[in-house]
Scaffold this active site. Structure first.
Site, mmCIF file in Angstrom:
data_model
loop_
_atom_site.group_PDB
_atom_site.id
_atom_site.type_symbol
_atom_site.label_atom_id
_atom_site.label_comp_id
_atom_site.label_asym_id
_atom_site.label_seq_id
_atom_site.Cartn_x
_atom_site.Cartn_y
_atom_site.Cartn_z
ATOM 1 N N ARG A 12 1.399 -6.203 -9.557
ATOM 2 C CA ARG A 12 1.893 -5.763 -8.238
ATOM 3 C C ARG A 12 1.929 -6.897 -7.212
ATOM 4 O O ARG A 12 2.375 -6.712 -6.090
ATOM 5 C CB ARG A 12 1.033 -4.607 -7.731
ATOM 6 C CG ARG A 12 -0.438 -4.966 -7.574
ATOM 7 C CD ARG A 12 -1.289 -3.765 -7.136
ATOM 8 N NE ARG A 12 -2.657 -4.203 -6.851
ATOM 9 C CZ ARG A 12 -3.561 -3.447 -6.257
ATOM 10 N NH1 ARG A 12 -3.255 -2.203 -5.891
ATOM 11 N NH2 ARG A 12 -4.784 -3.900 -6.009
ATOM 12 N N ASP A 70 -12.167 10.177 -6.727
ATOM 13 C CA ASP A 70 -11.758 8.971 -7.454
ATOM 14 C C ASP A 70 -12.139 9.181 -8.923
ATOM 15 O O ASP A 70 -13.251 8.877 -9.335
ATOM 16 C CB ASP A 70 -12.468 7.750 -6.885
ATOM 17 C CG ASP A 70 -11.880 6.445 -7.416
ATOM 18 O OD1 ASP A 70 -12.253 5.377 -6.898
ATOM 19 O OD2 ASP A 70 -11.035 6.512 -8.348
ATOM 20 N N HIS A 124 0.370 3.434 -10.517
ATOM 21 C CA HIS A 124 -0.612 3.905 -9.524
ATOM 22 C C HIS A 124 0.106 4.634 -8.376
ATOM 23 O O HIS A 124 0.048 4.201 -7.216
ATOM 24 C CB HIS A 124 -1.352 2.667 -9.011
ATOM 25 C CG HIS A 124 -2.589 2.928 -8.213
ATOM 26 N ND1 HIS A 124 -2.594 3.632 -7.030
ATOM 27 C CD2 HIS A 124 -3.869 2.538 -8.392
ATOM 28 C CE1 HIS A 124 -3.815 3.668 -6.532
ATOM 29 N NE2 HIS A 124 -4.612 3.015 -7.349
ATOM 30 N N GLU A 127 -2.028 9.059 -10.885
ATOM 31 C CA GLU A 127 -1.663 7.812 -11.560
ATOM 32 C C GLU A 127 -1.619 8.030 -13.074
ATOM 33 O O GLU A 127 -2.512 8.675 -13.630
ATOM 34 C CB GLU A 127 -2.691 6.734 -11.206
ATOM 35 C CG GLU A 127 -2.951 6.619 -9.707
ATOM 36 C CD GLU A 127 -4.238 5.904 -9.387
ATOM 37 O OE1 GLU A 127 -4.683 5.065 -10.196
ATOM 38 O OE2 GLU A 127 -4.820 6.197 -8.327
ATOM 39 N N ARG A 183 0.851 -1.205 0.000
ATOM 40 C CA ARG A 183 0.000 0.000 0.000
ATOM 41 C C ARG A 183 0.884 1.251 0.000
ATOM 42 O O ARG A 183 1.455 1.643 1.031
ATOM 43 C CB ARG A 183 -0.911 0.017 1.222
ATOM 44 C CG ARG A 183 -1.764 1.264 1.327
ATOM 45 C CD ARG A 183 -2.815 1.358 0.269
ATOM 46 N NE ARG A 183 -3.811 0.306 0.408
ATOM 47 C CZ ARG A 183 -4.766 0.081 -0.504
ATOM 48 N NH1 ARG A 183 -4.814 0.806 -1.594
ATOM 49 N NH2 ARG A 183 -5.654 -0.888 -0.325
HETATM 50 O O1 TA6 Z 1 -6.929 4.325 -8.565
HETATM 51 C C1 TA6 Z 1 -8.090 4.520 -7.793
HETATM 52 C C2 TA6 Z 1 -8.644 3.166 -7.385
HETATM 53 O O2 TA6 Z 1 -9.122 2.458 -8.496
HETATM 54 C C3 TA6 Z 1 -9.708 3.399 -6.326
HETATM 55 O O3 TA6 Z 1 -10.996 3.105 -6.828
HETATM 56 C C4 TA6 Z 1 -9.286 2.461 -5.199
HETATM 57 O O4 TA6 Z 1 -9.859 1.188 -5.388
HETATM 58 C C5 TA6 Z 1 -7.773 2.473 -5.390
HETATM 59 O O5 TA6 Z 1 -7.608 2.367 -6.783
HETATM 60 C C6 TA6 Z 1 -6.997 1.456 -4.595
HETATM 61 O O6 TA6 Z 1 -7.286 0.159 -5.055
HETATM 62 P P1 TA6 Z 1 -6.555 -1.063 -4.240
HETATM 63 O O7 TA6 Z 1 -6.937 -2.304 -4.988
HETATM 64 O O8 TA6 Z 1 -5.069 -0.791 -4.281
HETATM 65 O O9 TA6 Z 1 -7.081 -0.982 -2.842
#
Ligand code: TA6
Length: 290
Positions: free
Chosen positions: A90, A203, A158, A262, A67
């Site tokens: 990832r 988002d 991301h 991102e 994370r």
């Molecule tokens: O990039 C934004 C997103 O798609 C959000 O909707 C949220 O889900 C975030 O990615 C994080 O996703 P993750 O699977 O890393 O918890």
């Protein structure tokens, strides 16, 4: 490993969760990259604050995403029946296949995605990733269609950026573009703000934009520039309070010190490769004083 001509060094150590981690030192900066996900988790210029956010609650285990830092998303973005959110890049261990010096004296590390990992519903493809560490960070995510049929894929770097205080941040470079609002039924909306200030959950997938985005951080007195090539989508995300509390690997208050900007090619910007075709996504992250 180090190179006398260029003053950089790369050392492999045991990182969190017992996962192998590369520690990189250059004349201007330091960085850390886990082989798990070829995941850049740290980049910091000497005398400055870290540029990447890494959650204090992150997991570090095979099969789970770290994370923070720079998660690699492909060949799909978001949810997909029968597969993990945001694809397979990832959550697999990559192999470091090359380390070389840049003209300026920095270092480029090249990683290979494991060839024995297939994505459900996608023909075979190859992925490699280069990370250049110096006064800035250069990222190049590369794909080759290794099949005899068309390959259509999404990709996204991301990136989680560290900020001093999210309400004192202005995000610039997206004015006039259209975005899909994930919090409002993916409705298409026009971005009218020259400076986007975040005061609640955001988002958004900004589409058909190749522009440089800047994070102007009044609290840390710096500007983070995110330049990109061969990327038509920019995603802006902050989970804010409720989603932070609902996310086990994200601290309840951490939304105040981060924003995801991102860069990739997602949704209608996904790309189709003919058999044997290659494609890249390139990002450069740099900072200047504000
Ligand atoms: O990039 C934004 C997103 O798609 C959000 O909707 C949220 O889900 C975030 O990615 C994080 O996703 P993750 O699977 O890393 O918890």
């Amino acid at each position: 490993m180090n190179n006398a001509q260029s003053l950089w060094s790369v050392r492999q150590v045991i990182g969190q969760g017992g996962l192998p981690k590369l520690q990189i030192e250059t004349p201007w900066s330091e960085a850390e990259i886990y082989l798990h996900g070829a995941h850049v988790t740290h980049f910091q210029k000497k005398g400055e604050n870290p540029i990447l956010f890494l959650s204090g609650s992150s997991q570090f285990q095979e099969g789970k995403a770290i994370r923070g830092g720079i998660p690699l998303i492909f060949p799909w973005f978001g949810a997909k029946a029968g597969g993990p959110n945001h694809g397979i890049g990832r959550t697999n261990r990559w192999e470091l296949i090359r380390v070389r010096t840049t003209l300026e004296g920095g270092v480029i590390l090249r990683f290979l995605f494991p060839k024995n990992v297939n994505a459900p519903g996608f023909p075979p493809f190859e992925a490699e990733y280069e990370v250049e560490v110096g006064e800035s960070v250069g990222l190049r995510l590369m794909f080759r269609n290794a099949s005899n049929q068309e390959l259509t894929l999404e990709d996204c770097l991301h990136t989680y950026f560290q900020v001093g205080a999210i309400q004192q941040v202005a995000i610039r470079g997206l004015q006039g573009t259209e975005y899909s609002d994930n919090l409002d039924g993916d409705k298409r909306k026009k971005e009218t703000s020259e400076s986007i200030v975040i005061g609640s959950e955001v988002d958004r997938i900004y589409l058909n934009t190749r522009e440089t985005v800047e994070i102007q951080d009044a609290s840390l007195k710096r500007v983070i520039r995110i330049e990109k090539e061969a990327s038509a989508s920019t995603v802006v995300w902050n989970p804010w309070i409720n989603k932070s509390k609902a996310t086990s690997d994200f601290g309840d208050e951490e939304y105040l010190q981060m924003v995801c900007i991102e860069s990739g090619n997602v949704a209608e910007n996904r790309r189709t490769l003919a058999p044997g075709d290659r494609v890249s996504t390139v990002v450069k992250i740099s900072t200047t004083a504000l």
